[in-house]
Design a protein around this motif. Sequence first.
Motif, PDB file in Angstrom:
ATOM      1  N   TYR A 213       0.890  -1.251   0.001  1.00  0.00           N
ATOM      2  CA  TYR A 213      -0.197   0.209   0.005  1.00  0.00           C
ATOM      3  C   TYR A 213       0.947   1.130   0.044  1.00  0.00           C
ATOM      4  N   ALA A 214       0.309   2.355  -0.517  1.00  0.00           N
ATOM      5  CA  ALA A 214       1.072   3.641  -0.571  1.00  0.00           C
ATOM      6  C   ALA A 214       0.079   4.736  -0.424  1.00  0.00           C
ATOM      7  N   GLY A 215       0.919   5.860   0.369  1.00  0.00           N
ATOM      8  CA  GLY A 215       0.349   7.042   0.582  1.00  0.00           C
ATOM      9  C   GLY A 215       0.665   8.043  -0.400  1.00  0.00           C
ATOM     10  N   THR A 216      -0.392   8.102  -1.700  1.00  0.00           N
ATOM     11  CA  THR A 216       0.117   8.888  -2.834  1.00  0.00           C
ATOM     12  C   THR A 216       0.737  10.086  -2.669  1.00  0.00           C
ATOM     13  N   GLU A 217       0.635  11.071  -1.523  1.00  0.00           N
ATOM     14  CA  GLU A 217       1.355  12.051  -1.637  1.00  0.00           C
ATOM     15  C   GLU A 217       2.752  11.936  -0.922  1.00  0.00           C
ATOM     16  N   SER A 218       3.093  11.006  -0.274  1.00  0.00           N
ATOM     17  CA  SER A 218       4.292  10.462   0.289  1.00  0.00           C
ATOM     18  C   SER A 218       4.842  11.678   1.391  1.00  0.00           C
ATOM     19  N   PHE A 219       5.886  12.183   1.287  1.00  0.00           N
ATOM     20  CA  PHE A 219       6.395  12.835   2.109  1.00  0.00           C
ATOM     21  C   PHE A 219       6.032  14.312   1.889  1.00  0.00           C
ATOM     22  N   LEU A 220       5.427  14.650   1.160  1.00  0.00           N
ATOM     23  CA  LEU A 220       4.609  16.138   0.612  1.00  0.00           C
ATOM     24  C   LEU A 220       3.235  16.182   1.211  1.00  0.00           C
ATOM     25  N   ALA A 221       2.774  15.306   1.863  1.00  0.00           N
ATOM     26  CA  ALA A 221       1.377  15.315   2.302  1.00  0.00           C
ATOM     27  C   ALA A 221       1.150  16.368   3.388  1.00  0.00           C
ATOM     28  N   GLY A 222       0.203  17.289   3.120  1.00  0.00           N
ATOM     29  CA  GLY A 222      -0.162  18.527   3.702  1.00  0.00           C
ATOM     30  C   GLY A 222       0.781  19.610   3.572  1.00  0.00           C
ATOM     31  N   MET A 223       1.473  19.791   2.346  1.00  0.00           N
ATOM     32  CA  MET A 223       2.364  20.721   2.025  1.00  0.00           C
ATOM     33  C   MET A 223       1.848  21.351   0.844  1.00  0.00           C
ATOM     34  N   ARG A 224       0.494  21.571   0.620  1.00  0.00           N
ATOM     35  CA  ARG A 224       0.128  21.943  -0.441  1.00  0.00           C
ATOM     36  C   ARG A 224       0.480  23.530  -0.801  1.00  0.00           C
ATOM     37  N   PRO A 225       0.152  24.348   0.043  1.00  0.00           N
ATOM     38  CA  PRO A 225       0.753  25.792  -0.081  1.00  0.00           C
ATOM     39  C   PRO A 225       2.289  25.662  -0.617  1.00  0.00           C
ATOM     40  N   GLU A 226       3.094  25.094   0.032  1.00  0.00           N
ATOM     41  CA  GLU A 226       4.428  25.122  -0.201  1.00  0.00           C
ATOM     42  C   GLU A 226       4.691  24.562  -1.605  1.00  0.00           C
ATOM     43  N   ILE A 227       3.937  23.539  -1.773  1.00  0.00           N
ATOM     44  CA  ILE A 227       4.376  22.741  -3.100  1.00  0.00           C
ATOM     45  C   ILE A 227       3.698  23.691  -4.315  1.00  0.00           C
ATOM     46  N   THR A 228       2.808  24.292  -4.123  1.00  0.00           N
ATOM     47  CA  THR A 228       2.094  25.290  -5.262  1.00  0.00           C
ATOM     48  C   THR A 228       3.122  26.552  -5.364  1.00  0.00           C
ATOM     49  N   ARG A 229       3.567  27.147  -4.270  1.00  0.00           N
ATOM     50  CA  ARG A 229       4.744  28.161  -4.486  1.00  0.00           C
ATOM     51  C   ARG A 229       5.827  27.685  -5.108  1.00  0.00           C
ATOM     52  N   LEU A 230       6.486  26.362  -4.996  1.00  0.00           N
ATOM     53  CA  LEU A 230       7.497  25.835  -5.474  1.00  0.00           C
ATOM     54  C   LEU A 230       7.468  25.589  -7.079  1.00  0.00           C
ATOM     55  N   TYR A 231       6.149  25.382  -7.584  1.00  0.00           N
ATOM     56  CA  TYR A 231       5.610  24.939  -8.725  1.00  0.00           C
ATOM     57  C   TYR A 231       5.875  26.356  -9.432  1.00  0.00           C
ATOM     58  N   LYS A 232       5.515  27.338  -8.617  1.00  0.00           N
ATOM     59  CA  LYS A 232       5.441  28.801  -9.420  1.00  0.00           C
ATOM     60  C   LYS A 232       6.847  29.350  -9.552  1.00  0.00           C
ATOM     61  N   GLU A 233       7.829  29.146  -8.427  1.00  0.00           N
ATOM     62  CA  GLU A 233       8.755  29.835  -8.265  1.00  0.00           C
ATOM     63  C   GLU A 233      10.273  28.928  -8.569  1.00  0.00           C
ATOM     64  N   ASP A 234      10.010  27.876  -8.403  1.00  0.00           N
ATOM     65  CA  ASP A 234      11.297  27.027  -8.627  1.00  0.00           C
ATOM     66  C   ASP A 234      11.120  25.599  -9.359  1.00  0.00           C
ATOM     67  N   ARG A 235      10.833  25.547 -10.394  1.00  0.00           N
ATOM     68  CA  ARG A 235      10.415  24.337 -11.163  1.00  0.00           C
ATOM     69  C   ARG A 235      11.228  23.091 -11.000  1.00  0.00           C
ATOM     70  N   ILE A 236      12.704  23.460 -11.100  1.00  0.00           N
ATOM     71  CA  ILE A 236      13.367  22.290 -10.893  1.00  0.00           C
ATOM     72  C   ILE A 236      13.319  21.779  -9.446  1.00  0.00           C
ATOM     73  N   VAL A 237      13.291  22.407  -8.583  1.00  0.00           N
ATOM     74  CA  VAL A 237      13.134  21.955  -7.131  1.00  0.00           C
ATOM     75  C   VAL A 237      11.648  21.099  -7.087  1.00  0.00           C
ATOM     76  N   TYR A 238      10.613  21.654  -7.622  1.00  0.00           N
ATOM     77  CA  TYR A 238       9.365  21.092  -7.621  1.00  0.00           C
ATOM     78  C   TYR A 238       9.183  19.468  -8.363  1.00  0.00           C
ATOM     79  N   ASP A 239       9.939  19.803  -9.504  1.00  0.00           N
ATOM     80  CA  ASP A 239      10.155  18.428 -10.230  1.00  0.00           C
ATOM     81  C   ASP A 239      10.671  17.459  -9.659  1.00  0.00           C
ATOM     82  N   HIS A 240      11.899  17.732  -8.745  1.00  0.00           N
ATOM     83  CA  HIS A 240      12.617  16.723  -7.994  1.00  0.00           C
ATOM     84  C   HIS A 240      11.942  16.145  -7.152  1.00  0.00           C
ATOM     85  N   LEU A 241      10.960  17.093  -6.375  1.00  0.00           N
ATOM     86  CA  LEU A 241      10.346  16.790  -5.129  1.00  0.00           C
ATOM     87  C   LEU A 241       9.077  15.574  -5.804  1.00  0.00           C
TER      88      LEU A 241
END
Length: 268
Positions: A213-241
């Motif tokens: 079984y899997a938790g589909t958000e993995s270690f990013l769970a609960g980090m929606r605002p920060e992940i959305t920010r990284l998507y806009k500001e640092d796509r390399i970090v976002y893609d790696h995460l």
Amino acid sequence: MSEVVRNYYENNAEYEWERLNNPYSKVEFLSTIRLFEKYLPVTGHVCDVGSGPGRYSTWLLKQGYKVTLFEISQKELDIAASRILELGLQAEAYICDNATNMHVLSDETYDAVLVMGPLYHILDDCDRSKIIRDTSRILKKGGVAIFAYINSWGALKAGVTEFSEEFRDLNHLNKYLGELKLDENQGFTECYFSTPVKALEEITQGGFEIVSYAGTESFLAGMRPEITRLYKEDRIVYDHLLQVASESSELPQYRDATEHLHIVARKK
């Protein structure tokens, strides 16, 4: 599943297609695809129960699987049929019905079955058990199923940034440590939140052995605002995460505390 749930998806059909494109939900999509690649048979007939607008069915068709879409919302099915036609693909069938009515599907027909949505909304324990047993019935012996649950432990974590005002009520906060059954006035529609322990027990009692079984958000769970920010500001970090999170969604240190829990099981 009630008319309340049907009406919600009828009124939000386009949103369901776009949801998995948003920066945070993209990790759910990628983690799920990795489970497909790892655990589904290489070829065969798949029944996508709760297919929505066909995001996963479309991917499966592109890989050469034969796919039947089974969905409560006709509007969702219409979107799926349109998208599939645009791609020059063809599904085996489109069935508009409630997941509690899977008796219309034949015994031992499918090599794999996806149940990634209906169990979010089934408040009655007996109805959930029926869906799980019917999934076993329509699977060929040794067939693989993937069941999705909303995980109350992960929802608790997400709530810190997404709906913390609800936690002014300490009793309500504590409810996220166990099962939650919410009506349409308490959730986005009628919602069932399970725990990993309870969900795994339900699947086992339904005649399956647990593969993973899997938790589909993995270690990013609960980090929606920060992940959305990284998507806009640092796509390399976002893609790696996203890459590492989707690759690590089965690790025990992450999978019990994500919003979406996917259980891979095999028919005994």
